[in-house]
Design a protein around this motif. Structure first.
Motif, PDB file in Angstrom:
ATOM      1  N   GLN A 134     -17.198   6.877   9.187  1.00  0.00           N
ATOM      2  CA  GLN A 134     -16.832   5.470   9.384  1.00  0.00           C
ATOM      3  C   GLN A 134     -16.788   4.728   8.054  1.00  0.00           C
ATOM      4  N   ARG A 135     -17.723   5.046   7.158  1.00  0.00           N
ATOM      5  CA  ARG A 135     -17.701   4.422   5.825  1.00  0.00           C
ATOM      6  C   ARG A 135     -16.419   4.761   5.079  1.00  0.00           C
ATOM      7  N   SER A 136     -15.973   6.006   5.203  1.00  0.00           N
ATOM      8  CA  SER A 136     -14.716   6.388   4.546  1.00  0.00           C
ATOM      9  C   SER A 136     -13.560   5.543   5.062  1.00  0.00           C
ATOM     10  N   PHE A 137     -13.503   5.392   6.382  1.00  0.00           N
ATOM     11  CA  PHE A 137     -12.434   4.592   6.979  1.00  0.00           C
ATOM     12  C   PHE A 137     -12.526   3.129   6.546  1.00  0.00           C
ATOM     13  N   LEU A 138     -13.712   2.554   6.601  1.00  0.00           N
ATOM     14  CA  LEU A 138     -13.880   1.146   6.253  1.00  0.00           C
ATOM     15  C   LEU A 138     -13.632   0.899   4.766  1.00  0.00           C
ATOM     16  N   THR A 139     -13.945   1.865   3.927  1.00  0.00           N
ATOM     17  CA  THR A 139     -13.649   1.743   2.497  1.00  0.00           C
ATOM     18  C   THR A 139     -12.151   1.678   2.268  1.00  0.00           C
ATOM     19  N   ILE A 140     -11.402   2.509   2.995  1.00  0.00           N
ATOM     20  CA  ILE A 140      -9.947   2.452   2.919  1.00  0.00           C
ATOM     21  C   ILE A 140      -9.452   1.090   3.404  1.00  0.00           C
ATOM     22  N   LEU A 176     -19.168  -2.497   6.590  1.00  0.00           N
ATOM     23  CA  LEU A 176     -19.721  -1.523   5.652  1.00  0.00           C
ATOM     24  C   LEU A 176     -21.180  -1.852   5.322  1.00  0.00           C
ATOM     25  N   ALA A 177     -21.450  -3.147   5.113  1.00  0.00           N
ATOM     26  CA  ALA A 177     -22.820  -3.546   4.776  1.00  0.00           C
ATOM     27  C   ALA A 177     -23.775  -3.285   5.936  1.00  0.00           C
ATOM     28  N   ALA A 178     -23.239  -3.301   7.160  1.00  0.00           N
ATOM     29  CA  ALA A 178     -24.091  -3.125   8.336  1.00  0.00           C
ATOM     30  C   ALA A 178     -24.366  -1.661   8.654  1.00  0.00           C
ATOM     31  N   LEU A 179     -23.590  -0.752   8.088  1.00  0.00           N
ATOM     32  CA  LEU A 179     -23.792   0.678   8.388  1.00  0.00           C
ATOM     33  C   LEU A 179     -25.032   1.215   7.660  1.00  0.00           C
ATOM     34  N   THR A 194       0.834  -1.202   0.000  1.00  0.00           N
ATOM     35  CA  THR A 194       0.000   0.000   0.000  1.00  0.00           C
ATOM     36  C   THR A 194       0.863   1.243   0.000  1.00  0.00           C
ATOM     37  N   ASP A 195       0.513   2.199  -0.842  1.00  0.00           N
ATOM     38  CA  ASP A 195       1.143   3.518  -0.824  1.00  0.00           C
ATOM     39  C   ASP A 195       0.463   4.318   0.288  1.00  0.00           C
ATOM     40  N   THR A 196       1.033   4.289   1.487  1.00  0.00           N
ATOM     41  CA  THR A 196       0.361   4.893   2.637  1.00  0.00           C
ATOM     42  C   THR A 196       0.171   6.394   2.477  1.00  0.00           C
ATOM     43  N   ALA A 197       1.119   7.075   1.839  1.00  0.00           N
ATOM     44  CA  ALA A 197       0.976   8.524   1.657  1.00  0.00           C
ATOM     45  C   ALA A 197      -0.238   8.835   0.784  1.00  0.00           C
ATOM     46  N   ALA A 198      -0.426   8.064  -0.286  1.00  0.00           N
ATOM     47  CA  ALA A 198      -1.579   8.273  -1.166  1.00  0.00           C
ATOM     48  C   ALA A 198      -2.879   7.926  -0.440  1.00  0.00           C
ATOM     49  N   VAL A 199      -2.848   6.859   0.368  1.00  0.00           N
ATOM     50  CA  VAL A 199      -4.037   6.476   1.136  1.00  0.00           C
ATOM     51  C   VAL A 199      -4.408   7.576   2.122  1.00  0.00           C
ATOM     52  N   GLU A 200      -3.410   8.136   2.801  1.00  0.00           N
ATOM     53  CA  GLU A 200      -3.677   9.195   3.776  1.00  0.00           C
ATOM     54  C   GLU A 200      -4.241  10.440   3.100  1.00  0.00           C
ATOM     55  N   THR A 201      -3.684  10.814   1.957  1.00  0.00           N
ATOM     56  CA  THR A 201      -4.197  11.990   1.252  1.00  0.00           C
ATOM     57  C   THR A 201      -5.636  11.759   0.790  1.00  0.00           C
ATOM     58  N   GLY A 202      -5.916  10.564   0.254  1.00  0.00           N
ATOM     59  CA  GLY A 202      -7.275  10.261  -0.159  1.00  0.00           C
ATOM     60  C   GLY A 202      -8.257  10.304   0.999  1.00  0.00           C
ATOM     61  N   PHE A 203      -7.840   9.791   2.145  1.00  0.00           N
ATOM     62  CA  PHE A 203      -8.706   9.804   3.321  1.00  0.00           C
ATOM     63  C   PHE A 203      -8.930  11.230   3.807  1.00  0.00           C
ATOM     64  N   ALA A 204      -7.881  12.047   3.845  1.00  0.00           N
ATOM     65  CA  ALA A 204      -8.032  13.445   4.261  1.00  0.00           C
ATOM     66  C   ALA A 204      -9.004  14.170   3.341  1.00  0.00           C
ATOM     67  N   ASN A 205      -8.911  13.905   2.030  1.00  0.00           N
ATOM     68  CA  ASN A 205      -9.845  14.529   1.090  1.00  0.00           C
ATOM     69  C   ASN A 205     -11.287  14.110   1.392  1.00  0.00           C
ATOM     70  N   LEU A 206     -11.491  12.823   1.661  1.00  0.00           N
ATOM     71  CA  LEU A 206     -12.826  12.341   1.986  1.00  0.00           C
ATOM     72  C   LEU A 206     -13.351  12.971   3.272  1.00  0.00           C
ATOM     73  N   GLU A 207     -12.487  13.061   4.274  1.00  0.00           N
ATOM     74  CA  GLU A 207     -12.896  13.602   5.557  1.00  0.00           C
ATOM     75  C   GLU A 207     -13.344  15.054   5.441  1.00  0.00           C
ATOM     76  N   TRP A 208     -12.520  15.868   4.804  1.00  0.00           N
ATOM     77  CA  TRP A 208     -12.866  17.286   4.712  1.00  0.00           C
ATOM     78  C   TRP A 208     -14.027  17.521   3.759  1.00  0.00           C
ATOM     79  N   ALA A 241      -7.252  -1.703   1.369  1.00  0.00           N
ATOM     80  CA  ALA A 241      -5.843  -1.864   1.760  1.00  0.00           C
ATOM     81  C   ALA A 241      -5.547  -3.163   2.493  1.00  0.00           C
ATOM     82  N   ALA A 242      -6.548  -3.779   3.095  1.00  0.00           N
ATOM     83  CA  ALA A 242      -6.304  -4.930   3.969  1.00  0.00           C
ATOM     84  C   ALA A 242      -6.279  -6.248   3.206  1.00  0.00           C
TER      85      ALA A 242
END
Length: 218
Positions: free
Chosen positions: A192-198, A215-218, A157-171, A202-203
């Motif tokens: 929570q969906r944003s986090f679980l999608t990541i 995710l299906a339960a949310l 996983t490109d963690t830097a790209a994952v973090e930037t994508g998550f920050a974009n989703l959050e804001w 990645a997992a």
């Protein structure tokens, strides 16, 4: 906030005087209030000095410049958020609980949160301030990435790209919430969906399947 992001903000000058320490705190408190009221576009050191009861020169002497005082105010606000984060990367439910805890803080500080979201997507935002604001929603995700990598739960996983994508989703979620497209009671689930999608992307199995089920339960 990860250490590398904390270092992105300019360092304030240190003084031993209790009077200067009190002025410094007063300036930071008023900076946070002013950001919440007028955002970065309307923020001036003259207004800050008047509200804090200090001269603009004093602000410069303590923090160096406008970016310095804003960065330190953001860092102080973020440092005051105390989270209990899981020790295991497999504990997705624990990370989702932490997201719900931070959502309550976002809602409680509505005007401040919305001002930060506007700043994050501003074309004129200075790189140092962008790094600070980008890092604010990453404490939970970065800890998960670290624990999951340690526990051998991640794919390559490109963690830097994952973090930037998550920050974009959050804001972006904060902006949608501010526009009334997300209700207060739904904001935690959206984040929570944003986090679980990541996590799903990645997992490795079986953690990937666990994220899919949550995710299906949310």
């Amino acid at each position: 906030m990860p250490e590398r992001l904390a270092r992105a903000a300019p360092a304030s000058r240190r003084y031993a005087s209790p009077l200067i320490a009190e002025r410094r705190q007063r300036i930071l408190d008023e900076t946070k209030r002013l950001i919440g009221e007028v955002g970065l576009e309307g923020f001036t050191l003259r207004d800050l000095g008047e509200r804090a009861g200090v001269s603009v020169t004093t602000v410069y002497n303590i923090f160096g410049d406008k970016e310095g005082v804003i960065a330190h105010a953001l860092r102080e606000f973020h440092a005051g958020i105390r989270l209990v984060l899981p020790a295991s990367g497999a504990n997705l439910a624990g990370f989702c609980r932490a997201i719900a805890d931070t959502t309550a803080i976002v809602i409680e500080n509505r005007s401040y949160s919305l001002a930060l979201a506007d700043l994050y997507f501003s074309r004129s935002l200075a790189p140092g301030l962008y790094a600070v604001i980008r890092g604010m929603p990453l404490q939970i995700l970065s800890h998960w990435l670290w624990t999951a990598a340690r526990d051998d739960l991640l794919r390559d996983t490109d963690t830097a790209a994952v973090e930037t994508g998550f920050a974009n989703l959050e804001w972006a979620s904060i902006k949608d919430w501010g526009a009334g497209r997300i209700a207060d009671g739904d904001l935690a689930a959206v984040r929570q969906r944003s986090f679980l999608t990541i996590a799903l992307a990645a997992a490795r199995p079986p953690l990937r399947e666990a994220a899919d089920g949550m995710l299906a339960a949310l």
